[in-house]
Design a protein around this motif. Structure first.
Motif: not given
Lengths: 314, 290
Positions: B37, B40, B230, B234, B237, B257-258, B261, B264-265
């Protein structure tokens, strides 16, 4: 005869008493009928000459197509499909053999922690990856194993050549196992942590009085005590052998790694719904054979676990 | 964890070497869970072409700014929230009311219906038949395709049902004497009492809806308008960066992208403390009984 009548009237009275409950279960039944049982009727597509569903509506296309067993003949002879079956089994078995024991080890380690705060923190951290989607995890590890990521940085610093791991067929299955382990080992240990918590502490005291060291205690008290749980979990895990993890593999795979990485699930998707070819008949047939084998395995697993433990998956 | 076991076992003062090694190993394991984590996050704050371990290089907010100004990203996040809220509400309500009926031991169709639902759990028609049904219902261009096929969650049904069966029957009987209807009993009495179970089931259902991308992949096809977060990520990516077009977005693709991510978390991290609370209550583990 009298018994039957009695049984019937009893059923009727129960029905009368609980009639008002039927609307409560009805929505769930309707959803299940439409979205689970209706597609089961659609399995008949597997026995149809590749129906052109794209152009007509479903019922018209279905009635127009002739009956055939060709899809199944192809499925059992096509070397490409057999390779994907092999990939599925290899990946699944690697996951079981390598990953299954690790949550047990982790649970034992966690349960040996004496500081409650440290225990909470460790559990909080190791359970965490389970709650992220495969998209997030594959995205993260694309970087970790990427050309500029820590793994390659380390190997370059040690004088090695950088490797594009995500595009290496030889590495793919190992990466599937590593990522799956990272995501699920912590979470899978919950069951064993709970089982260890319920072991009677007197057993450890007794073992200590007998002069047993820490490892001896673990080996002679902890492991035998949680063995029933381990066996049931293993049986259930083997029940899901045919499922190598669609969401994970679909997110990880690319054209370079298809040969070693494509599994039945991703193949069924690509064949039936992917861009380009749309072979509904064959895709459904592959899915059906896979589903039936899975069903047999899961039913067997449930039966076995009920026999051994008195409790199954359901 | 049960406290009494903790106290009883922590009295045992032995094997100091074992405990030191155990602690070190657990710290390492925890780091292995956390470091990806950090990586990223560091990548999301870096410029492209840098070797990044766990600290940003060529620090920039540009990747986040690029995501913030990406309308598609926010739309996808909105779709995800919509699906999570509606899907969880609908699914838990439907499962709870079914569980209520099925929790009555002498409900006439109980056995048969349980078999009916367990079949749903262990066998499916497969991707193509599922798609064709959803398609002929006209749902493949709508976010309903992400919700309706996932309403029936048999595992939750079993969890709620066994929770309700564990409640004292007097709870309902007194209400029945007062002349309460089933609906009143369910909402006014059983629902509040079942809050620990309902809350944990809802939380897990919400996380499942948030993370799931298979439904969108199967049912929406190229209808990117309704992609949840999600699948949106994808898709991003898996898209090939067009190396010839030297825009900032192209050069920075991995870093953007990172950033996606990381964003999104955040919702998962927000609810995670609550998730952990339910583990300690043991609501979710080992409470499944047929």
């Amino acid at each position: 005869m009298a018994k039957l009548v009695k049984h019937r009237s009893e059923f009727k009275s129960r029905l009368k008493r609980h009639k008002s409950l039927i609307p409560f279960v009805l929505p769930a039944v309707v959803f299940a009928l439409v979205f689970s049982y209706l597609p089961m009727v659609g399995i008949l597509i597997a026995f149809k000459d590749n129906p052109n569903f794209g152009r007509y509506d479903v019922f018209e296309a279905f009635t127009k197509a002739g009956w055939t067993m060709e899809n199944f003949e192809k499925l059992f002879s096509d070397p490409e499909i057999l390779r994907y079956v092999k990939n599925t089994l290899i990946i699944s078995l690697m996951k079981i053999i390598i990953l299954f024991p690790l949550p047990v080890v982790l649970a034992i380690m966690v349960s040996e922690i004496r500081n409650r705060h440290f225990s909470k923190w460790v559990q909080g951290l190791v359970f965490l990856p389970h709650f992220f989607s495969w998209v997030v995890i594959v995205g993260i590890f694309n970087n970790i194993f990427g050309l500029y990521g820590p793994i390659n940085n380390l190997s370059v610093a040690l004088g090695g050549e950088p490797i594009y791991y995500m595009g290496e067929p030889a590495w793919f299955r190992w990466l599937v196992v590593i990522l799956s382990g990272w995501k699920e080992i912590g979470y899978s240990s919950i069951v064993y942590i709970a089982a260890i918590t319920s072991i009677d502490p007197a057993l450890y005291e007794a073992a200590k009085i007998d002069g047993a060291g820490k490892f001896k205690q673990i080996w002679c008290v902890t492991i035998p005590s949680i063995m029933p749980t381990i066996i049931v979990m293993l049986i259930i895990r083997i029940g899901y052998l045919m499922d190598a993890g669609f969401e994970q593999v679909y997110a990880m795979i690319n054209s370079l790694t298809r040969e070693t990485g494509e599994i039945i699930g991703t193949y069924v998707y690509r064949l039936g719904l992917g861009t380009g070819s749309r072979d509904y008949g064959l895709s459904t047939a592959v899915g059906l054979v896979n589903g039936v084998i899975s069903l047999i395995l899961i039913l067997g697993a449930n039966r076995l676990s009920k026999k051994r433990m008195g409790s199954g998956i359901w | 964890m049960k406290n009494n076991t903790f106290i009883a076992r922590s009295k045992i003062k032995d094997a100091p070497v074992f405990h030191v090694i155990n602690t070190i190993l657990l710290v390492v394991i925890s780091l292995v869970c956390v470091l990806p984590f950090l990586n990223v996050l560091a990548t999301a704050l870096s410029t492209a072409g840098n070797q990044i371990n766990f600290w940003p290089k060529g620090f920039t907010w540009g990747n986040f700014i690029s995501v913030f100004t990406n309308g598609g990203f926010w739309r996808a996040m909105g779709v995800s929230f919509l699906v999570v809220v509606c899907g969880t509400l609908l699914s838990v309500t439907v499962m709870f009311s079914a569980a209520y009926a099925l929790s009555k031991p002498d409900f006439p169709f109980r056995k048969g219906l349980m078999v009916f639902f367990i079949i749903v759990m262990i066998f499916s028609g497969g991707m193509v038949p599922n798609y064709l049904v959803v398609n002929s219902l006209g749902l493949t261009r709508s976010p309903l395709a992400l919700i309706l096929p996932s309403v029936v969650q048999v595992y939750n049904l079993i969890l709620i049902k066994s929770y309700l069966q564990g409640l004292p029957p007097e709870l309902e009987e007194s209400a029945k004497i007062d002349g309460a209807s089933n609906l009143q009993i369910m909402f006014k009495i059983l629902f509040p009492v079942s809050m620990p179970c309902v809350a944990s089931v809802s939380l897990f259902t919400a996380v499942t809806f948030w993370n799931n991308y298979t439904s969108a992949l199967i049912y929406l096809g190229t209808e990117e308008k309704w992609y949840p977060l999600s699948l949106f990520i994808l898709n991003y990516i898996q898209s090939e960066p067009d190396a010839l077009v030297g825009t900032w977005e192209n050069i920075q693709k991995a870093n953007i992208e990172a950033a996606m991510i990381v964003l999104s978390i955040i919702p998962i991290l927000v609810v995670y403390p609550f998730v952990l609370k339910f583990f300690t209550k043991g609501v979710t583990v080992g409470s499944v009984k047929g």
